[in-house]
Design a protein around this motif. Structure first.
Motif, mmCIF file in Angstrom:
data_model
loop_
_atom_site.group_PDB
_atom_site.id
_atom_site.type_symbol
_atom_site.label_atom_id
_atom_site.label_comp_id
_atom_site.label_asym_id
_atom_site.label_seq_id
_atom_site.Cartn_x
_atom_site.Cartn_y
_atom_site.Cartn_z
ATOM 1 N N LEU A 170 0.843 -1.204 0.000
ATOM 2 C CA LEU A 170 0.000 0.000 0.000
ATOM 3 C C LEU A 170 0.876 1.251 0.000
ATOM 4 C CD1 LEU A 170 -2.731 1.396 0.140
ATOM 5 C CD2 LEU A 170 -2.698 1.072 2.632
ATOM 6 N N LEU A 171 2.011 1.197 0.712
ATOM 7 C CA LEU A 171 2.914 2.348 0.738
ATOM 8 C C LEU A 171 3.397 2.711 -0.666
ATOM 9 C CD1 LEU A 171 4.724 4.452 2.112
ATOM 10 C CD2 LEU A 171 6.419 2.639 2.469
ATOM 11 N N ASP A 172 3.882 1.730 -1.407
ATOM 12 C CA ASP A 172 4.374 2.018 -2.759
ATOM 13 C C ASP A 172 3.232 2.453 -3.668
ATOM 14 O OD1 ASP A 172 6.937 1.490 -2.001
ATOM 15 O OD2 ASP A 172 6.986 -0.542 -2.798
ATOM 16 N N PHE A 173 2.046 1.855 -3.489
ATOM 17 C CA PHE A 173 0.891 2.267 -4.299
ATOM 18 C C PHE A 173 0.572 3.744 -4.051
ATOM 19 C CE2 PHE A 173 -3.721 2.828 -4.774
ATOM 20 C CZ PHE A 173 -3.889 2.414 -6.087
ATOM 21 N N ILE A 174 0.549 4.141 -2.777
ATOM 22 C CA ILE A 174 0.231 5.533 -2.429
ATOM 23 C C ILE A 174 1.277 6.481 -3.025
ATOM 24 C CG2 ILE A 174 0.195 7.159 -0.479
ATOM 25 C CD1 ILE A 174 -1.084 4.868 1.180
ATOM 26 N N ARG A 175 2.533 6.118 -2.876
ATOM 27 C CA ARG A 175 3.596 7.018 -3.329
ATOM 28 C C ARG A 175 3.779 6.994 -4.848
ATOM 29 N NH1 ARG A 175 7.307 9.209 -0.034
ATOM 30 N NH2 ARG A 175 8.864 8.976 -1.668
ATOM 31 N N GLU A 176 3.767 5.778 -5.431
ATOM 32 C CA GLU A 176 4.153 5.668 -6.844
ATOM 33 C C GLU A 176 2.979 5.761 -7.806
ATOM 34 O OE1 GLU A 176 6.610 2.171 -7.082
ATOM 35 O OE2 GLU A 176 7.821 2.893 -5.414
ATOM 36 N N LYS A 197 5.844 8.506 4.199
ATOM 37 C CA LYS A 197 7.282 8.258 4.056
ATOM 38 C C LYS A 197 7.651 6.793 4.252
ATOM 39 C CE LYS A 197 8.023 12.614 3.545
ATOM 40 N NZ LYS A 197 7.823 13.070 2.165
ATOM 41 N N LYS A 198 8.708 6.402 3.516
ATOM 42 C CA LYS A 198 9.259 5.067 3.693
ATOM 43 C C LYS A 198 10.513 5.141 4.548
ATOM 44 C CE LYS A 198 10.260 0.856 1.192
ATOM 45 N NZ LYS A 198 10.231 0.201 -0.122
ATOM 46 N N GLY A 199 10.486 4.440 5.671
ATOM 47 C CA GLY A 199 11.653 4.390 6.546
ATOM 48 C C GLY A 199 12.250 3.007 6.525
ATOM 49 N N CYS A 200 11.862 2.194 7.504
ATOM 50 C CA CYS A 200 12.468 0.860 7.653
ATOM 51 C C CYS A 200 11.990 -0.140 6.610
ATOM 52 C CB CYS A 200 12.158 0.329 9.052
ATOM 53 S SG CYS A 200 10.391 0.051 9.321
ATOM 54 N N GLY A 201 10.757 0.022 6.140
ATOM 55 C CA GLY A 201 10.189 -0.951 5.202
ATOM 56 C C GLY A 201 9.854 -2.282 5.844
ATOM 57 N N ALA A 202 9.856 -2.318 7.166
ATOM 58 C CA ALA A 202 9.645 -3.594 7.869
ATOM 59 C C ALA A 202 8.598 -3.493 8.986
ATOM 60 C CB ALA A 202 10.968 -4.066 8.453
ATOM 61 N N GLY A 203 7.852 -2.400 9.035
ATOM 62 C CA GLY A 203 6.802 -2.270 10.052
ATOM 63 C C GLY A 203 7.290 -1.813 11.411
ATOM 64 N N ASP A 204 8.510 -1.263 11.479
ATOM 65 C CA ASP A 204 9.092 -0.969 12.788
ATOM 66 C C ASP A 204 9.261 0.510 13.129
ATOM 67 O OD1 ASP A 204 9.390 -3.671 13.391
ATOM 68 O OD2 ASP A 204 11.319 -3.780 12.336
ATOM 69 N N CYS A 205 9.048 1.435 12.178
ATOM 70 C CA CYS A 205 9.394 2.828 12.478
ATOM 71 C C CYS A 205 8.210 3.795 12.459
ATOM 72 C CB CYS A 205 10.460 3.333 11.510
ATOM 73 S SG CYS A 205 9.830 3.723 9.854
ATOM 74 N N GLY A 206 7.098 3.419 11.832
ATOM 75 C CA GLY A 206 5.893 4.250 11.854
ATOM 76 C C GLY A 206 5.845 5.363 10.819
ATOM 77 N N SER A 207 6.903 5.539 10.027
ATOM 78 C CA SER A 207 6.904 6.671 9.093
ATOM 79 C C SER A 207 5.890 6.503 7.958
ATOM 80 C CB SER A 207 8.300 6.897 8.517
ATOM 81 O OG SER A 207 8.667 5.820 7.692
ATOM 82 N N CYS A 208 5.452 5.261 7.718
ATOM 83 C CA CYS A 208 4.540 4.990 6.602
ATOM 84 C C CYS A 208 3.076 4.902 7.042
ATOM 85 C CB CYS A 208 4.924 3.671 5.940
ATOM 86 S SG CYS A 208 4.713 2.268 7.071
#
Ligand code: FES
Ligand code: FES
Length: 169
Positions: free
Chosen positions: A26-32, A40-51
């Motif tokens: 969903l993150l890449d869909f929203i951005r791209e 924002k994309k941070g860790c890409g692993a569900g650990d930082c909350g930026s997305c």
């Protein structure tokens, strides 16, 4: 073969349809695909909350969530929070409290705060800290972010319109 699917979602108040690779997050869909780069994309692993965005009103990380899992749902990104040129009260509070430095964590933090304040209009400091527990900020030390969310709570009480007042109709 990389299959595509037709994604139908309500994004920031408007229904959209767009083709996407079946396994796209969903993150890449929203951005791209939607070009909404406030998320924002941070860790890409569900650990930082930026997305984090709101899915049906609840703050949710999007970097490990397949877009195919959110068909028909309502998504609010940071771009959907302000009302025209008027910032949402939570956004105003973050600025007034000095809770933004580089700003990378801010969209996720603000949307997490919205989720909290919609459910708990007058949260304790502990409730605020628990709400933002999954968010990493490299800059502020968190104290001003907690202050900003308390300020947003006070602002919403003062105007008497509730924290939803800044949302687009
Ligand atoms: S980029 Fe999604 S939680 Fe870090
Ligand atoms: S303001 Fe820079 S990461 Fe939070």
């Amino acid at each position: 073969m990389n299959k595509t699917l037709l994604v139908k979602l309500k994004v920031n108040g408007e229904w959209i349809e767009a083709w996407a690779p079946e396994r796209q997050t969903l993150l890449d869909f929203i951005r791209e695909e939607l070009n909404l780069t406030g998320t924002k994309k941070g860790c890409g692993a569900g650990d930082c909350g930026s997305c984090v965005v709101l899915i049906d009103g609840r703050a949710t990380t999007t970097c490990t969530l397949s877009v195919s899992k959110v068909q028909g749902r309502e998504i609010t990104t940071i771009e959907g929070l302000a009302n025209g040129t008027h910032l949402h009260p939570i956004q105003e509070a973050f600025i007034e409290a000095g809770a933004i430095q580089c700003g990378y964590c801010t969209p996720g933090m603000v949307l997490q705060a919205k989720d909290l304040l919609d459910r708990v209009p007058d949260p304790t400091e502990q409730e605020i800290k628990e709400a933002i527990d999954g968010h990493i900020c490299r800059c502020t030390g968190y104290i001003k972010i907690v202050e900003a969310i308390r300020l947003a709570s006070r602002k919403s009480k003062k105007v008497g319109a509730g924290i939803k007042g800044g949302l687009k109709p």
